[in-house]
Design an enzyme around this catalytic site. Sequence first.
Site, PDB file in Angstrom:
ATOM      1  N   LYS A 136     -21.593  -3.803  -2.476  1.00 44.60           N
ATOM      2  CA  LYS A 136     -22.445  -2.664  -2.829  1.00 44.60           C
ATOM      3  C   LYS A 136     -21.798  -1.962  -4.017  1.00 44.60           C
ATOM      4  O   LYS A 136     -20.634  -2.239  -4.341  1.00 44.60           O
ATOM      5  CB  LYS A 136     -22.594  -1.709  -1.631  1.00 44.60           C
ATOM      6  CG  LYS A 136     -21.273  -1.083  -1.211  1.00 44.60           C
ATOM      7  CD  LYS A 136     -21.348  -0.341   0.073  1.00 44.60           C
ATOM      8  CE  LYS A 136     -22.009   0.982  -0.068  1.00 44.60           C
ATOM      9  NZ  LYS A 136     -21.825   1.855   1.092  1.00 44.60           N
ATOM     10  N   CYS A 176     -18.041  -4.213   7.595  1.00 41.54           N
ATOM     11  CA  CYS A 176     -18.498  -3.639   8.872  1.00 41.54           C
ATOM     12  C   CYS A 176     -19.731  -4.317   9.456  1.00 41.54           C
ATOM     13  O   CYS A 176     -19.643  -4.887  10.547  1.00 41.54           O
ATOM     14  CB  CYS A 176     -18.756  -2.150   8.700  1.00 41.54           C
ATOM     15  SG  CYS A 176     -17.240  -1.215   8.426  1.00 41.54           S
ATOM     16  N   LYS A 194       0.839  -1.218   0.000  1.00 41.65           N
ATOM     17  CA  LYS A 194       0.000   0.000   0.000  1.00 41.65           C
ATOM     18  C   LYS A 194       0.865   1.255   0.000  1.00 41.65           C
ATOM     19  O   LYS A 194       0.593   2.218  -0.710  1.00 41.65           O
ATOM     20  CB  LYS A 194      -0.876   0.026   1.272  1.00 41.65           C
ATOM     21  CG  LYS A 194      -2.225  -0.600   1.073  1.00 41.65           C
ATOM     22  CD  LYS A 194      -3.113  -0.374   2.282  1.00 41.65           C
ATOM     23  CE  LYS A 194      -4.330  -1.262   2.166  1.00 41.65           C
ATOM     24  NZ  LYS A 194      -5.124  -1.333   3.383  1.00 41.65           N
ATOM     25  N   GLY A 232     -23.700  -6.951   3.772  1.00 43.13           N
ATOM     26  CA  GLY A 232     -22.350  -7.541   3.714  1.00 43.13           C
ATOM     27  C   GLY A 232     -21.334  -6.458   3.990  1.00 43.13           C
ATOM     28  O   GLY A 232     -21.641  -5.470   4.667  1.00 43.13           O
ATOM     29  N   PHE A 234     -32.076   2.300   4.041  1.00 42.89           N
ATOM     30  CA  PHE A 234     -31.807   0.922   4.496  1.00 42.89           C
ATOM     31  C   PHE A 234     -33.070   0.068   4.512  1.00 42.89           C
ATOM     32  O   PHE A 234     -33.198  -0.848   5.311  1.00 42.89           O
ATOM     33  CB  PHE A 234     -31.098   0.921   5.858  1.00 42.89           C
ATOM     34  CG  PHE A 234     -29.676   1.390   5.728  1.00 42.89           C
ATOM     35  CD1 PHE A 234     -28.642   0.477   5.595  1.00 42.89           C
ATOM     36  CD2 PHE A 234     -29.369   2.735   5.661  1.00 42.89           C
ATOM     37  CE1 PHE A 234     -27.330   0.892   5.415  1.00 42.89           C
ATOM     38  CE2 PHE A 234     -28.073   3.182   5.480  1.00 42.89           C
ATOM     39  CZ  PHE A 234     -27.043   2.256   5.362  1.00 42.89           C
TER      40      PHE A 234
END
Length: 431
Positions: free
Chosen positions: A320, A259, A35, A256, A248
Amino acid sequence: MKISIIGAGYVGLVQSVCLADFGHEITCIEKDSRKLKQLSFSTVPFYEPKLDEILKKNIKSGRLKFTNQYKDNISSADIIFICVGTPPKKNGESDLSYLKQASKEIAENLNGYTVIASKSTVPVGTSKIIENTIKKIKPKISFDVVSNPEFLREGSAVDDFMRPDKIIIGCRSSKAVTILKKVYKPLNRPYVITNNETAEIIKYANNSFLATKIAFINEVADLCERIHGDVEVVAKALGLDGRIGPKFLHPGPGYGGSCFPKDVKSFIYQGNKNLVDLKIVKAVDLANENRIKSLFERTKKIIKNKFNNTQIGILGITFKPNTDDIRQSPALKLVQDLIRTKAKVKIYDPQGMENAKKELPKSTEFCDDEYSVAKDSDILLFLTEWNQFKSLNLSKIKQLLKKPIIFDLRNIYNRKEMKKYGFKYYSIGNN
Ligand code: NAD
């Protein structure tokens, strides 16, 4: 202000980049050399809209630096934010090993009053663990530990960071509160100021409540399917009730990501540990675990139990849209179940395929676009609601499919319209 941020993941990197953009002087400490190398070339190591541009701008301005060294970057900081991962253990407990390691390294380099704020999602009592770790190594240095949980969502992380609904400051020191308020002054958003334990609980209660809304509407969807109701209309009506709100309440394959699943499980673990049976949260966890099993069964029914040599086309693999994150993705789990049946699977996702390749067998076919997935497939499954899936050329899709069957697990399309095109169209909660 001089700020050091530990961890350059979704939370730490967004925090670093956005605070640098406010004019603060930021050093982000990251241990992962891969990273760090990407960051040294001004490249964001994951997909997150808007982040790349602000990263480049602030590196160029000299306000944003990346390093793997704690030395010098701790003693000179006014405040240190801990943003390391807190992954789940098998029993649901949060693994605090990264956080404890970071606390030790902070302590070893601390030499004057500093605020240490945790943005990582951590169980109740973690502030005390950080405090004790530091006190053991530097008993004479004064410092304050603050719980400052983060609520950003992947896919809209920059906007969420810049315009949060609330800023939670959990600590017992007014000096620390003043410093935190100075950091976040440009945001001009409401504060909730409380003690460390309450701040820690807020984050888990918040995520568990949102997970409950998702699991709830999925149950309503199941019932709608049996009684010829329409869950989308039910959700719209619920959302119009100001006491409930529209967010929501989208039926689909369940929640999923990195978190919700882990935070719900950790909340249950914390309840059990403190002899409080969080029955609602337990039911939510179970309902979500069972969601993929029941959608797998439904897929099986649609293709009439024939997996052998059936070509299944998959659109969307991330948990998502607007992210490349596939951690705990319901789409990935369903695909893994389908692959186990020996069905042939081909996939397209705008951002998630590189990560998915690491998790799926080599035989899995990855395609360049939606139409290559549709070509010669016996069924097409929509698993993630990417915007670009919303206006496909449906005549072309129908022509390319071997059989005109679509199972839309995100209710992207309109049932009546799809029937007009001649599809056998299945969706969630309105059959
Ligand atoms: P992540 O895994 O993407 O990033 C964590 C980073 O910390 C990694 O790059 C890792 O290499 C680095 N790291 C670990 N130990 C280190 C150390 N000792 N020194 C320096 N760097 C170290 O995690 P994330 O998604 O950014 O989440 C971080 C925390 O924030 C978690 O507790 C998570 O639950 C919480 N959170 C995440 C989100 C989200 O949407 N991802 C939202 C809100 C809160």
